[in-house]
Enzyme design. Structure first.
Site, PDB file in Angstrom:
ATOM      1  N   ARG A 115       3.821   0.125  -6.590  1.00  0.00           N
ATOM      2  CA  ARG A 115       3.377   1.466  -5.833  1.00  0.00           C
ATOM      3  C   ARG A 115       2.286   2.039  -6.689  1.00  0.00           C
ATOM      4  NH1 ARG A 115       6.245   5.690  -6.790  1.00  0.00           N
ATOM      5  NH2 ARG A 115       8.246   4.648  -6.235  1.00  0.00           N
TER       6      ARG A 115
ATOM      7  N   LYS B 249     -11.706  -1.126  10.029  1.00  0.00           N
ATOM      8  CA  LYS B 249     -12.677  -1.129  10.982  1.00  0.00           C
ATOM      9  C   LYS B 249     -13.804  -1.936  10.325  1.00  0.00           C
ATOM     10  CE  LYS B 249     -10.405   1.302  13.680  1.00  0.00           C
ATOM     11  NZ  LYS B 249      -9.735   2.644  12.850  1.00  0.00           N
TER      12      LYS B 249
HETATM   13  C1  LIG Z   1     -13.092   7.310  12.501  1.00  0.00           C
HETATM   14  C2  LIG Z   1     -11.662   7.109  12.255  1.00  0.00           C
HETATM   15  N1  LIG Z   1     -10.967   7.623  11.144  1.00  0.00           N
HETATM   16  C3  LIG Z   1      -9.824   7.384  10.919  1.00  0.00           C
HETATM   17  C4  LIG Z   1      -9.062   6.447  11.779  1.00  0.00           C
HETATM   18  C5  LIG Z   1      -7.468   6.246  11.502  1.00  0.00           C
HETATM   19  O1  LIG Z   1      -7.582   5.042  10.684  1.00  0.00           O
HETATM   20  P1  LIG Z   1      -6.301   3.768  10.800  1.00  0.00           P
HETATM   21  O2  LIG Z   1      -6.181   3.472  12.404  1.00  0.00           O
HETATM   22  O3  LIG Z   1      -6.671   2.796   9.954  1.00  0.00           O
HETATM   23  O4  LIG Z   1      -4.993   4.810  10.187  1.00  0.00           O
HETATM   24  C6  LIG Z   1      -9.550   5.838  12.810  1.00  0.00           C
HETATM   25  C7  LIG Z   1      -9.008   4.885  13.589  1.00  0.00           C
HETATM   26  O5  LIG Z   1      -9.373   4.408  14.749  1.00  0.00           O
HETATM   27  C8  LIG Z   1     -11.134   6.163  13.098  1.00  0.00           C
HETATM   28  O6  LIG Z   1     -11.660   5.578  14.131  1.00  0.00           O
END
Ligand SMILES: Cc1ncc(COP(=O)(O)O)c(C=O)c1O
Length: 384
Positions: free
Chosen positions: A51, A202
């Site tokens: 962790r 992403k």
């Molecule tokens: C611009 C943006 N920030 C943060 C997040 C949140 O990330 P996660 O889904 O990995 O928790 C997303 C998710 O779609 C996003 O598009």
């Protein structure tokens, strides 16, 4: 002699020295929870419990830090876990933050439904209009200005340099969610931002096979405080997820070049399409943030949103009619995705100041043959 390696080189080598024991060229998946100590407190390389730190996660963190030009990055189990850690660290109950008028729905939900109960207040500001942000900063002592650029899903552009100046003059931190651009297209810390947030799920991961998040910070003292919260609350990236993300990062530049090229062609085709009332893509000269995007980004990214003249039902139908664009949430993978934000990713902001138009479609343009993608969209829109 010291070398100043370029982005593509750092993506493949930063934090990824061949394993000193075996010579393994890729950092191994250290699927371990604990580490032998050479006498009490005699840690090997600082590893004690996974962790607190894990070598595969360290490799990813060092690579992400190098890509954003920062001394330190921290990797989390998701983008939301990263955001949660950041807010708990830099804010206290009773503090006030400014949040953008367009943002990932989950981010707004975190402010409106989780941190509101903790005593953190927020105002929604038009993040593309620095004068409006300045006005709001003058009204009330603010701890954090939160920006996304480009924004999800309306592809708004925030001027990072100008926002950083405004935030700092008011004694606030500027946080930039760099998920849509990725560090290949935009490096907010170099423009004055204090913290970069990523959903590594992403473009950084890039293959729709792992959920993760990251915080990247310029100030080592703030990084230390964030690391304390991360260890205390535990939302860390696991070793296999870290390894998958690092594997994705190696090809980030090559993928992004192709995403951007394909997205531009898709945006141009849609701009001419009779069923489309508006295309939202910062690469189009007609986009209000085009000039700022040109100044602060290498290219304009792989996400294109557009609205249909025929309204919500036509948009929902078109989303179900594509052959190659897969109907699904998320974005940034090699495969093209299509979604209806009002009913899917942004359903949680219905009725809020961040509500999105119901005739809006969001595309995550992948790296397939672009002619095939254009044909797919044309057939999906053929009777819209
Ligand atoms: C611009 C943006 N920030 C943060 C997040 C949140 O990330 P996660 O889904 O990995 O928790 C997303 C998710 O779609 C996003 O598009």
């Amino acid at each position: 002699m010291t070398y100043q390696d370029g982005f593509e080189t750092l993506a493949i080598h930063a934090g990824q020295e061949p394993d000193p024991v075996t010579g393994a060229v890729v950092p191994p998946i250290y699927q371990v929870s604990t580490y032998k100590q050479d006498g009490v407190g005699g840690l090997r390389g600082g590893y004690e419990y996974s962790r607190s730190a894990n070598p595969t996660r360290t490799a990813l963190e060092q690579c992400l830090a190098a890509l954003e030009g920062a001394p330190r990055a921290l990797a989390f189990a998701s983008g939301m876990a990263a955001e949660d850690c950041l807010l708990r660290t830099v804010c206290s109950p009773g503090d006030h933050v400014l949040v953008p008028d367009d943002a990932y729905g989950g981010t707004y939900r975190l402010f409106a439904r989780v941190f509101a109960g903790w005593g953190l207040t927020h105002d929604v500001v038009p993040i593309s209009h620095v004068a409006a942000v300045r006005e709001q900063l003058a009204v009330r002592k603010t701890t954090v200005v939160w920006a996304e650029t480009p924004t999800n899903p309306l592809l708004g552009i925030a001027d990072i340099r100008a926002l950083a100046e405004a935030a700092h003059e008011a004694g606030a931190l500027l946080v930039v969610d760099n998920t849509f651009a990725s560090p290949y297209l935009q490096q907010p810390l170099a423009l004055g931002a204090d913290v970069v947030v990523h959903s590594t799920t992403k473009y950084l991961g890039g293959h729709s096979d792992v959920v993760g998040g990251a915080l990247v910070v310029a100030d080592p003292e703030l990084a230390e405080r964030l690391a304390f919260t991360q260890n205390a609350t535990g939302g860390v990236a696991g070793p296999f997820d870290s390894w998958l993300t690092l594997r994705g990062v190696k090809t980030l530049a090559a993928r992004m070049d192709r995403h951007c090229r394909n997205a531009m062609r898709v945006a141009q085709m849609l701009a001419e399409h009779p069923a489309v009332s508006e295309v939202l893509y910062p690469g189009l000269p007609s986009h209000p943030g085009h000039k700022t995007a040109q100044e602060q980004m290498r290219a304009f990214g792989g996400i294109v949103s557009f609205r249909l003249l025929a309204g919500e039902e036509a948009a929902v139908r078109a989303c179900a009619r594509t052959r190659l664009f897969t109907l699904g949430e998320s974005l940034g993978g090699v495969e093209s995705l299509i979604e209806h934000p009002a009913r899917m990713t942004h359903a949680s902001v219905t009725g809020s100041p961040l509500e999105v138009p119901s005739d809006l479609i969001r595309l995550s343009v992948g790296i397939e043959d672009c002619d095939d993608l254009l044909d797919d969209l044309r057939q999906a829109l053929s009777d819209s």
